[in-house]
Structures are given as structure tokens and as C-alpha cells.
Design an enzyme around this catalytic site. Structure first.
Site, PDB file in Angstrom:
ATOM      1  N   GLU A 189       0.984  -4.666   3.385  1.00 39.17           N
ATOM      2  CA  GLU A 189       1.371  -4.856   4.790  1.00 39.17           C
ATOM      3  C   GLU A 189       0.195  -5.311   5.658  1.00 39.17           C
ATOM      4  OE1 GLU A 189       3.291  -1.341   6.289  1.00 39.17           O
ATOM      5  OE2 GLU A 189       5.217  -2.020   5.541  1.00 39.17           O
ATOM      6  N   GLU A 258      10.134  -2.403   0.201  1.00 35.39           N
ATOM      7  CA  GLU A 258      10.290  -1.036   0.723  1.00 35.39           C
ATOM      8  C   GLU A 258      11.531  -0.955   1.590  1.00 35.39           C
ATOM      9  OE1 GLU A 258       6.912   0.726   2.730  1.00 35.39           O
ATOM     10  OE2 GLU A 258       5.500  -0.122   1.270  1.00 35.39           O
TER      11      GLU A 258
HETATM   12  C1  GAL Z   1       4.934   1.303   5.130  1.00 36.92           C
HETATM   13  C2  GAL Z   1       3.843   1.394   4.085  1.00 36.92           C
HETATM   14  C3  GAL Z   1       4.122   2.511   3.094  1.00 36.92           C
HETATM   15  C4  GAL Z   1       4.501   3.762   3.826  1.00 36.92           C
HETATM   16  C5  GAL Z   1       5.681   3.481   4.717  1.00 36.92           C
HETATM   17  C6  GAL Z   1       6.147   4.662   5.508  1.00 36.92           C
HETATM   18  O1  GAL Z   1       4.469   0.645   6.255  1.00 36.92           O
HETATM   19  O2  GAL Z   1       3.724   0.189   3.394  1.00 36.92           O
HETATM   20  O3  GAL Z   1       3.000   2.714   2.304  1.00 36.92           O
HETATM   21  O4  GAL Z   1       3.421   4.184   4.564  1.00 36.92           O
HETATM   22  O5  GAL Z   1       5.349   2.528   5.649  1.00 36.92           O
HETATM   23  O6  GAL Z   1       6.512   5.676   4.673  1.00 36.92           O
END
Ligand code: GAL
Length: 852
Positions: A189, A258
């Protein structure tokens, strides 16, 4: 001689033949992984891939096979994990790939279960993990600047990334070598924050990409949330929804690395959850709009053992409301509904991989996507994106009812196999059962009566304490070797000073950037406070004529893990610290005085967590509700094989160890804020991480996971470092049980269970009725009774169903007959079975059953 020679020749032959076989086997299993505009392409075939995150150090190697199997049973094809640099290289050049950090074993277990792996090497992870996964020693490399075009940083990042890639190659774990890894990630990110790093950020990003590519893994790389990821790196999407995402090149597939299945918990925060109807909606929308790879973050969240939780103030539980809960139990109906969703999507795979969707509007907020192949396969997704009302649409001449905020999946473009808002999986209750444990030695005393203790000295107790003028930033001082840093000041107060005013006390003012401060005056706790990043305390104190000590204990609760420059935010008492007279208003700034510093506590240095010390005191009354006391007891394993938790209610805040293994920070007195919770959360409409919260005004976390494998049958040691003050005799053990209650409501308009969809029926015009099916989760259980059954218009939800105005008199007897005495049962939800209790209404069957 001749005989021997012949044998040798034969031996050689056998060797060559087996070598050939090996080469053939290897060639058969080695896969080529590429990609095109539609999908990842494995061995020449585009794939629809369902993935889920499981972070290996957040569970134990003993738990991994079961978690992986449950992932597979849930319909996953891929396990996604970060690689945790600070776990693998706790000290520079000293590597750890053992135990919970046995990455090779984890990847091999996934392979053994027939799953692929997406390895997010980073090596920056974020992940609510201490310091985002960076080892804190990295911060002390001369001249280093993290995540930017900085030579020392790039050298370290490259060295670690190459180390991991080499290890994976050595073990033949890349798909190109016959292993399960089909994709690796570099950075994480970075695109969200790179503008803060200016031009150097851009060049660092490009450098990361080419450095990764140079490592030659034989499989593609991705960068998430990096819109300008250079070719051939695939830029991927993270978020609660990614249906609107498009990759930065028409040659790259639409991938979602994600999909947040819930959200993480913080100390002092209520518990977030994400309704499965919305999660399924988001997934279905993604595949409707051309996506082909989707990952749940998290599929199993697990536990932040030891001091691994990120910060500030990330809780020890990393449950995440994931489909598999912290303890490794299925979260139902979340897991089951997603499994059904995955089956429905896979029924569409041939059509999905063949072409782009053709998207048409069926009205306002109503959308159809059709995937049609030249060979005649057809799959369709029908969506109602409206949040208010259900809608009826006409598609290919047939009429379909679409609930608000839902997607129906039609693997044959005719029949609905699945609707995201219609759940066919039962809710299974899980509950913690209290266990009172008898310590070893056959004594009948219960856990709690046999505690011993050691008092931690208040203030500086070690010879190597540091004396410095001014207030030091905490992380630079402790290097995160401990949560604790003592700031200590001795001062002489003459009898005439204003700070000794009779009746009106002096006020000690303390400013800290986090996360907890305890102030001791002359050895006594005078006050404390905590905050993420800004503690401001004004503590009335009593000073005496002559020598006084001010001992401030500053405590970190997880180092920051996210944001531009998170690595240099810092922590601790950065000041000012001052003495103020309430009476005269005069003030004395103590900030630049000579402070004495001690990193960590004495008991940490002497290793009290292990329990072995000759100093434990057991024959005096146990001191309780006093700050800074180490406690120890022994216990026998809770009976059964269910997962174990300790309920820390009664204690304040601290760290706990079981048989020398740190189970993490406990803090049951950290109370969730009182606002923001909703009685029941409406899944319709855009989800946010603060949309669905529960547990407001209650302790954020009272139950802490102790992995079974860390517990012996008897003679276990439990050690607590209680920093705040509490009563350890109040803590109790609990085991987490699953499934004595099953509960489900299925309407006549629900699609038939997706399992009943076979390829034979795929193209026939199906009119299968809705079916309510139940199955006891434990194989030795059967359905012993039916608590509630109503076919008609039952109201309420699980646990509180009640009969509506319309109810078939046969409801209970039909369900009892079909279910009682069996582990599983299926009941058709139709008037054919229950008779007609009321015409002209869509009826539902609601059932609550008990397994025993
Ligand atoms: C994203 C990040 C993850 C985790 C998630 C929130 O921005 O890539 O590693 O932190 O948010 O759980």
C-alpha cells in the site's frame, strides 16, 4: 569380479531411471504462472482464485493443518500471508525460522492441502503488527530513512527480500519449481502514502519493483494500492469493496488482495464486525464486474502473541470477525455462507475466465452482468445496489426478485444458485465454558489459592541506568527491547518551597506521546493515564521536605505500523514535565533536569516470565491491587481438547506467560468507548470500519488465547506481570466450545442449497424448492431436540424467534421427525411439506435445534 561389475552397472541404471522419474515428476508438477487481461494463468489456463489471509505467527504450527483444512473446506484456493521480518530477523543477521516463524513448514502445509500461496514479502507489512513488521534494529542503521530512496534502507530491504526468495527457492516452493507460491508481493500500500515522500518516494517505488523482478521467482509480483506499479508488476486493490477497481494496464487482471472480512480491535475500542451478507455482496460484485482473484483479509486473524501487536493500542486478539475465529473455530454462518458463495462462483468459472462481462442496467440501481462464451456457457450476476427496497427485474424474459443490496448468481444464466442476502447456513453458537483448575500435586485447592509473587522495584533498580539531561524519546532509548522505560528524578525540596504548601497540593504535569504513564512519588503510585498519542496528566501530589523521587513509568502498547513516517513517530514522555503550585500558580519545568533512565523492568531482565526463580514468595498474604507485582501459579490443563482462554477480569494490565511463552499483553480494564454501537447492524449500504460495532462501554478484551499445545496435562506455570494493580486470584480459565445450538431461517424464496446444483442440472430449467438443512458441527453429536420451529411468518432472529400471525400447526412435528436423532437433516421449505398456513404470503421456516 564380473558379478560385482554387473551389479554396479545395474546400480547405475537404477539411479538413472530414478533420476529420470524425478525429473518427469518435477516437470509434471512445476507450473508456469503468468497473467493476462482476465486472470492469473496457471499452466496455460486462466483461473478464478479465492484466497484468504492467515498469518502464520498469529497461530501455532499445531493449529496450522486444521486452519488450512478449514480454509480448503471453505472453498479457498490460495492462502495469503505476509512475511514478518522482525520475527525472522530479531537481531541483525540472526535469523529465526522456527516454531511459529517456520515459514517453510507453513507454505508446505498449504501445498500439502492442495492450496496455492500468495507470499507478501513486503518486507513492510503493516498488518497491525509491531512496527509494521520492520525489526526495530533497522531504525538504528546509520543514515537510514525507511521506505524511500535511501541507500541504507534499500540495501537492508533487498538483503531480506532476497533472503526470503532464496529460502523459498531452496525449498522449491515457487510454482515454477513445483511449489505452491503463485504470486509474491513487494512493498504494501505504498501508493496510499507515497506523496509524502515526494520524488524520492517515486524512485523508491520503481526501485522496489525492479529489485523484486531481479530476484527471478518465476511467478508474477504484485503491488497493492499502487496505481502506478510499473510493468510487469500487477497493481491490486485493497478495501471493503473493489468492484470499481481497474488495473493500470489492459494486460493485467483485476485482483483484490485485501477484502476486509471485518476489522481489527484496539484497546479502548468497541468490537467491529462485518455482516456476511455485505461481505458476500462485495465479493459477488467484484466477480460480477470482471474480478478473478479475491482475498479475504483475514480468513483467520488469530492472536498477537508476545509483543507482536502493532499500534498504538492494537489488542492482543486479532480475531477480525474472520470466517475462522481467533481460536480456530468456524464462525457461522459467515464461513458457511461464503463457502456457498465460492461454490456458486466456481460454477461460473468456465464462463468467467472466457470473456469480459457484458454489463447492462436493469433499472435504477439494478445491474446485470453476463459472461457468455462461444461454446455456449453462460453465467450471469444480477445486482440490486439499492439500499432500501427489494426489486423485481426481468432478465432474459424471466422475472427475478432481488433483495436490496444483494447479488444473485446464475451459473446457467437462468437459475439462481445463490443470493448474497439469503443465507442457507445455520448460525452455530459458540460459548466459553469456565473451568476451575486444580493445581498439580493432588491438592483440592483451586487455581488462585496458590499464588506466589515478587514485587518489582519502583524506579531505578539496575546498575547500568542511564543519566541524561532532558526527556528522551522512548523507542530511541529502549530499541523496543521492552514496553517499559523508567524516567526518574531525584530532587531536594527545601522547607520553604511553594510546592510544599499545606492543604493545597503541588500538581505534577506530564505530557507524553504514548501510550501509558504511571507516576510514582516517593515510591507510591500517584496517578496514571493512557492515550494513543497524547497523554496529558495533572496529578496532585504530596512532596516532603528533603529528598523526593519522581519515578515515571512509560509503557508502549505496540509500535505504530501505518502511515507515512510511522517509524519515527516515537513514544514516551517527551514533555514538558513540570511542577505547579495550585496555590501560587508558580511552576517549575523539570523537562531539562538530569533524568535517570532504565530500559525495561528488573523482572524482565532476570527472566521471571519463565517462572524459574528462587525469589518467588508464597508464604505471605498475597499483595493485591498494587502496581508492579509479578504473580505466579501452577495449573493443570483444562479438560477436553477445545481451545483454551484465560479470562483476566479482576486484573489491571500487564503481560502473561504460560510455561515461559508469552501469550501477549492483557488489559481487561481498558474499556471500550460508549458511543458508536448499534443494536443490530443493517448490512444494506456501504460498510465502513466503524459501521457495525458491539461491546461499547465494556472491556475491549477480557479473554486471551492460550494455545493448547503450550499446555501440558499438569504442572503448568502461569506468570503475570501486573503493572497497574489487580487481583490475580480472580482470573479464570475457559474453553471455547462450538455448536450446541443451531439456528436458521430459510424462506420459500431462498435458492436451493448450492450443493444440490450439479452439472447435470446445470442447463435444465430448475425449480428446486428451498431447503433448510442443519448439521451438528461435532461428528459425535446428534440433534437432540427442536427448541423452535415455525413455517409461516416467524419473527425475531436467532435465539429470539417467535411465531408470527401465520404458522403451520405441523411445523414442530415435521422438523422433529426429520431431524431429531440424526446429526444432519434437510427439510423442504414448502407448502407441500407444511401445508398452507396463509395464502399470498412468502413464508419462511425458522428452526432452532440443539445438538448433544
Ligand atoms: C491495510 C494493510 C493491512 C492491514 C489492513 C487493516 O491497509 O495493508 O496490512 O493493516 O489495512 O487491517
Amino acid at each position: 569380479m564380473m558379478v560385482i561389475a554387473a551389479k554396479m552397472v545395474r546400480g547405475k541404471k537404477v539411479e538413472i531411471v530414478s533420476l529420470l522419474i524425478l525429473v518427469i515428476v518435477m516437470a509434471a508438477t512445476a507450473a508456469t504462472v503468468t497473467y493476462d487481461h482476465r486472470a492469473l494463468v496457471i499452466d496455460g489456463k486462466r483461473k478464478i482464485l479465492i484466497s484468504g489471509s492467515i498469518h502464520y505467527p498469529r497461530s501455532t504450527p499445531e493449529m496450522w493443518p486444521d486452519l488450512i483444512q478449514k480454509s480448503k473446506d471453505g472453498g479457498l484456493d490460495v492462502i495469503e500471508t505476509y512475511v514478518f521480518w522482525n520475527g525472522h530477523e530479531p537481531e541483525k543477521n540472526k535469523y529465526n525460522f522456527e516454531g511459529r516463524y517456520d515459514l517453510v513448514k507453513f507454505v508446505k502445509l498449504a501445498a500439502k492441502a492442495g492450496l496455492y500461496v500468495h507470499l507478501r514479502i513486503g518486507p513492510y507489512a503493516c498488518a497491525e503488527w509491531n512496527y509494521g513488521g520492520f525489526p526495530v534494529w533497522l531504525h538504528f542503521v546509520p543514515g537510514i530513512k525507511f521506505r524511500t530512496d535511501n541507500e541504507p534502507f534499500k540495501a537492508e530491504m533487498q538483503r531480506f527480500t532476497a533472503k526470503i526468495v532464496d529460502l523459498m527457492k531452496q525449498e522449491k516452493l515457487y510454482a515454477s519449481q513445483g511449489g505452491p507460491i503463485i504470486l509474491s508481493q513487494i512493498e504494501n500500500e505504498y501508493g496510499n502514502i507515497d506523496s509524502a515522500y515526494g520524488a524520492a518516494g517515486k524512485s523508491y517505488m520503481k526501485w522496489s519493483a525492479s529489485m523484486a523482478l531481479s530476484l527471478d521467482t518465476g511467478v508474477p509480483w504484485n503491488m497493492c494500492q499502487q496505481g502506478d506499479a510499473p510493468d510487469p508488476i500487477i497493481n491490486t486493490c485493497n478495501g471493503f469493496y473493489c468492484d470499481q477497481f481497474t488495473p493500470n494496464s489492459n494486460n493485467k487482471p483485476k485482483m483484490w488482495t485485501e477484502n476486509w472480512s471485518g476489522w481489527f480491535l484496539g484497546f479502548g475500542e468497541p468490537t467491529p464486525y462485518r455482516p456476511v451478507e455485505d461481505l458476500a455482496f462485495a465479493v459477488a460484485r467484484f466477480f460480477q464486474r470482471g474480478g478473478t482473484f479475491q482475498n479475504y483479509y483475514m480468513y483467520h486473524g488469530g492472536t498477537n502473541f508476545e509483543r507482536t501487536s502493532g499500534g498504538p493500542l492494537i489488542s492482543t486478539s486479532y480475531d477480525y470477525d474472520a470466517p475462522i475465529d481467533e481460536y480456530g473455530l468456524l464462525r457461522q454462518p459467515k464461513w458457511g455462507h461464503l463457502r456457498d458463495l465460492h461454490k456458486a462462483i466456481k460454477l461460473c468459472e468456465d464462463a468467467l475466465i472466457a470473456t469480459d462481462p457484458e454489463i447492462t442496467s436493469l433499472g435504477s440501481n439494478l445491474e446485470a452482468a453476463v459472461y457468455k462464451t462461444s461454446s455456449g456457457s453462460c453465467a450471469a450476476f444480477l445486482a440490486n445496489i439499492g439500499t432500501q427496497s427489494d426489486a423485481t427485474v426481468t432478465f432474459n424474459g424471466k422475472s427475478y426478485r432481488l433483495p436490496a443490496w444483494s447479488v444473485s448468481i446464475l451459473p446457467d444464466c437462468k437459475n439462481v444458485a445463490f443470493n448474497t442476502a439469503k443465507i442457507n447456513s445455520a448460525t452455530e453458537s459458540t460459548a466459553f465454558a469456565r473451568q476451575s483448575l486444580k493445581p498439580d500435586g493432588g491438592s483440592s485447592a483451586e487455581l488462585g489459592s496458590q499464588w506466589s509473587h515478587i514485587k518489582e522495584p519502583i524506579g531505578i533498580s539496575e546498575a547500568d541506568a542511564l543519566v541524561k539531561p532532558g526527556l528522551l524519546e522512548q523507542i530511541n532509548t529502549t530499541a523496543d527491547k521492552s514496553d517499559f522505560l523508567w524516567y526518574s528524578l531525584r530532587m531536594d525540596i527545601k522547607g520553604d518551597e511553594t510546592f510544599l504548601d499545606e492543604g493545597s497540593k503541588a500538581v505534577l504535569h506530564i505530557q507524553s506521546i504514548g501510550q501509558v504513564v504511571y507516576a510514582f512519588i516517593n515510591g507510591k503510585l500517584a496517578g496514571s493515564g493512557n492515550d494513543r498519542t497524547n497523554i496529558s496528566l495533572d496529578i496532585p501530589i504530596n512532596l516532603v521536605t528533603g529528598k523526593n523521587t519522581i519515578d515515571l513509568l512509560s509503557v508502549t502498547v505496540g509500535l505504530a505500523n501505518y502511515g507515512a513516517f510511522f517509524d519515527i513517530i516515537g513514544a514516551g514522555i517527551t514533555g514538558p514535565v513540570s511542577l505547579n503550585s495550585a496555590k501560587t500558580g508558580s511552576s517549575m519545568d523539570l523537562s531539562s533536569h538530569q533524568w535517570t533512565y532504565q530500559v525495561g523492568l528488573k523482572g524482565e531482565d532476570t527472566g521471571l516470565g519463565s517462572g524459574d526463580s528462587s525469589e518467588w514468595v508464597s508464604n505471605s498474604p498475597l499483595p493485591t491491587n498494587q502496581p508492579l507485582v509479578w504473580y505466579k501459579t501452577t495449573f493443570d490443563a483444562p479438560s477436553g481438547s477445545e481451545p483454551v482462554a484465560i479470562d483476566f477480569t479482576g486484573t489491571g494490565k500487564g503481560i502473561a506467560w504460560v510455561n515461559g511463552q508469552s501469550i501477549g499483553r492483557y488489559w481487561p480494564t481498558s474499556i471500550a468507548r460508549t458511543d458508536g454501537c448499534v443494536g443490530s447492524c443493517n448490512y444494506r449500504g456501504t460498510y465502513r470500519n466503524d459501521k457495525c460495532l458491539k461491546n461499547c462501554g465494556k472491556p475491549s478484551q477480557t479473554l486471551y488465547h492460550v494455545p493448547r499445545s503450550w499446555i501440558k496435562p499438569s504442572g503448568n506455570t502461569l506468570v503475570l506481570l501486573e503493572e497497574m494493580g489487580g487481583d490475580p486470584t480472580k482470573i479464570s480459565f475457559a474453553t471455547k466450545h462450538t455448536g450446541s445450538n443451531l439456528c436458521l431461517k430459510v424462506s420459500e424464496s431462498h435458492p436451493a442449497p448450492v450443493d444440490t446444483w450439479t452439472s447435470d442440472s446445470k442447463f435444465s430449467n430448475r425449480t428446486s424448492p428451498a431447503v433448510l438443512s442443519l448439521k451438528c458441527p461435532v461428528s459425535t453429536q446428534v440433534i437432540s431436540s427442536i427448541r423452535f420451529a415455525s413455517f409461516g411468518t416467524p419473527t425475531g432472529s436467532c435465539g429470539s424467534f417467535s411465531h408470527g400471525r401465520c404458522n403451520s400447526a405441523r411445523s414442530l412435528s415435521v422438523v422433529q421427525k426429520a431431524c431429531v436423532g440424526s446429526r444432519s437433516c434437510k427439510v423442504e421449505v414448502s407448502t407441500r411439506v407444511f401445508g398452507e398456513p396463509c395464502h399470498g404470503v412468502v413464508k419462511s421456516l425458522a428452526v432452532e435445534a440443539v445438538c448433544a
